[in-house]
Design an enzyme around this catalytic site. Sequence first.
Site, PDB file in Angstrom:
ATOM      1  N   LYS A 283      -3.710   7.311   7.693  1.00 24.18           N
ATOM      2  CA  LYS A 283      -4.771   6.331   7.448  1.00 24.18           C
ATOM      3  C   LYS A 283      -6.026   6.714   8.226  1.00 24.18           C
ATOM      4  O   LYS A 283      -5.961   7.009   9.420  1.00 24.18           O
ATOM      5  CB  LYS A 283      -4.324   4.929   7.871  1.00 24.18           C
ATOM      6  CG  LYS A 283      -5.411   3.877   7.680  1.00 24.18           C
ATOM      7  CD  LYS A 283      -4.886   2.471   7.741  1.00 24.18           C
ATOM      8  CE  LYS A 283      -4.535   2.045   9.152  1.00 24.18           C
ATOM      9  NZ  LYS A 283      -4.113   0.630   9.201  1.00 24.18           N
TER      10      LYS A 283
ATOM     11  N   LYS B   4       0.839  -1.205   0.000  1.00 23.21           N
ATOM     12  CA  LYS B   4       0.000   0.000   0.000  1.00 23.21           C
ATOM     13  C   LYS B   4       0.870   1.249   0.000  1.00 23.21           C
ATOM     14  O   LYS B   4       0.615   2.197  -0.753  1.00 23.21           O
ATOM     15  CB  LYS B   4      -0.931  -0.006   1.221  1.00 23.21           C
ATOM     16  CG  LYS B   4      -2.047  -1.034   1.151  1.00 23.21           C
ATOM     17  CD  LYS B   4      -3.036  -0.898   2.298  1.00 23.21           C
ATOM     18  CE  LYS B   4      -2.393  -1.167   3.639  1.00 23.21           C
ATOM     19  NZ  LYS B   4      -3.372  -1.163   4.748  1.00 23.21           N
TER      20      LYS B   4
ATOM     21  N   ASP C 280      -0.013   5.262  10.435  1.00 22.67           N
ATOM     22  CA  ASP C 280      -0.779   4.099   9.979  1.00 22.67           C
ATOM     23  C   ASP C 280      -1.533   3.458  11.138  1.00 22.67           C
ATOM     24  O   ASP C 280      -1.749   2.257  11.165  1.00 22.67           O
ATOM     25  CB  ASP C 280       0.181   3.082   9.337  1.00 22.67           C
ATOM     26  CG  ASP C 280      -0.546   2.055   8.491  1.00 22.67           C
ATOM     27  OD1 ASP C 280      -1.555   2.416   7.860  1.00 22.67           O
ATOM     28  OD2 ASP C 280      -0.106   0.887   8.460  1.00 22.67           O
TER      29      ASP C 280
END
Length: 764
Positions: A279, A121, A239
């Site tokens: 995120k 990702k 994240d």
Amino acid sequence: MSRGRGVRKKIGADKETDLDKFSPDVLAEIKELFSKNVTYYKPPSREWRIPNPNEALKYESQQYRSLQALKESLNQVKDQLSDKNLEEWHQHTSFTNKAGKAISHVRTTVNAEICTQAWCKFYEILATFPLIPQRALQSGEFNSVHLCEAPGAFIASLNHYLKTNCLYCDWMWAANTLNPYHEANDNGMMIMDDRLIASTLPWWFFGSDDTGDIMSQKHLLELKRFTSNMRAIDLVTADGSFDCQGNPDEQEALVASLHYCEAVSALMLLRSGGSFVLKMFTLFEHSSVSLLYLLNCCFNAVHVFKPATSKAGNSEVYVVCLKYSAKEAVRPLLSKMIRNFGPDIAGRALFPHHSIPDSFLRQHKEVCSFFHKLQIQTIRENLRLFPSMSEEQKQRLSQLRDCAAEFYLQRYRVQYLPRSKWLSKTALRGCSLNGKLFGHRKQVGSFNERKELETLTWKEKVEKGYYKAWIEQHVSGDLGKDCILRGPGEDCDIEAWYVLKGAALPKVRSSPFCDLELLNHLNEALEQSLLTRCGNGSPRGACGNPCRTCVVTTTDHLLSEASSLFQEQPAAALPEEGAHCLVVGSSCAQQTGHLRVEFSAPPPCPAPSCVTLHDGEPRYQQEFLRCILCSLRKLQAGGSFILPILSSFTRFTAGLVLALHLCFQCVSFRCPTSSDALGTIAVLLCSGYQLPSDRLVAFLQDMHSVMSETSQPGVQRQVLQFVPMEVLLKGDLPEFLWTMNTAIAKHKLHLLGQAEQESMMLSA
């Protein structure tokens, strides 16, 4: 923090993959999969400005009706998954995931370090957006900070990108995450995978209390100091998330405070012109609206991007913020946000409704609607295919998956990286928690079944769980007889040992040296046992008769074993007058012919109210160390030592076991030696004593003095560790501790279960 020079390499030197073999419709569908990006556009009127700090965090939160309607419709679709078995559903969606093969393809093709889904990702993000600024390439210096980063896949991905794309610069990085080695951290909130952490510990920031909790104001300020040797920070990634499977409908709201703290950290750390990758999930809540508006006011460009390698059926998106342009303008607001920093920051509205322009809200709703539509389409498609798939459907999915894997490599021009260019250049085995030693909790059954499980007692959970038959087994022989640390252990660099102090442990929730599911069961069993007391005032589980079927190892038997081990030593090493054996504990044993036995008092067990601290209780730790120090002074060469041990869940006690390993030719354990589920049911059996180094004894004595200081009234700190984690994770020690702790936890559960069963029979 780390500097590593990239290598110049011609892009496109590797042979590009051929996509011509796929049909146009398959290729078109995959191109669409790799195009999930929406960008905010600031109006020419410049009405998107940082709101007045005086109005920030002042009002109660108010939701946006149109966004809540999107949330409700999404949850209605997701609710159709509530009766699906999680393992079966995961297996199904893994197959229907069009980009599912990309990860393994990258792993085998380009030799990527820690090649997880997160690695892929972030590589997509790096290859799609200009996160590496021209300033860094011109100056030859690039600095990054990675928040909530375990296990380190973003860092490894960035390293791969820099070193294979002609980006020749000195790269310095630092990272933060919940410390996987801290015993009070909830294992459901963190990732226990430490593959990169174990070999790069100096670059990881865990704060003065050693937890690594980024949602602490103190940690935020300490992180600023930790990164102060970086002249300018060009990139911050965040994240972070945690397990929300218990309440998936509220994932965004549950994680909102973490996102705020990550964003505040980034705005404080970044230089002007820097970039931020965050995120997030769904973006429907008032907290997300305010945060996205703030980021749009602070950065020149903000994109909401869903990588192709992020499973299409989940709510995950990445907010990519480029060119930090409001570092000075945001300072007054940032100061207020830092003053209110913490886990409750999302409980109030960051900005009131009237501070956010309609032009932003319209764009934000378009962003939410775009990803809402894609997610619902994917879930419905997965539901349609779940009962059964035709061969034609399976073949098309296979073509899509093959095409996506090839497309990924070609689009992002991912190239091979030799292992010598990895961040961790040493072999992972023997220096980190391997697949056996860190136990991920497996979510099994459907959501409805898991919610029902939460209402059960610990005994009922064990009855329905994986360990039922194993815990019910009676012990027929000596547990631990075949588990031996042969020594003396290699001469450690004791000069590198240091005393690490932190906040006192409230409870041992996790351990690098035990199966975590067993530890969870044990803690719940102990807590429930304490809630229900027997008539004699003792906690249930400690009362009643011991398990009559299990064989308990007696002190006489231990002395007999110690005598046998003494006789097995080389003749030259045997003292003429026989071996000295020091026994900590009961003196009700018979003297043994080959041994001169001496008894001493054991360390006191923690009070019943502290049983979930296990060997982490400070007074027990101090007395356990005192017993060892006294014994090292009394013992003679070739002697034996029998020491009761509660457990070795903590790094502190693990360090003491290592210290014994340095002093004895053989260290083993025996369990059970007692039938008291709330007490000590195991002993360490050490034989072949060799005089320790003066440095080791002096270090342990100094540490005992430090522990005496921290045990003073009002001091809420304790010694957490004194042997570097890299050392505790090497050699045979981790597996020895794993085996011993698992045996202790299993047998304690067995005793508690037997006592509860007996109590129920008596009640009937």
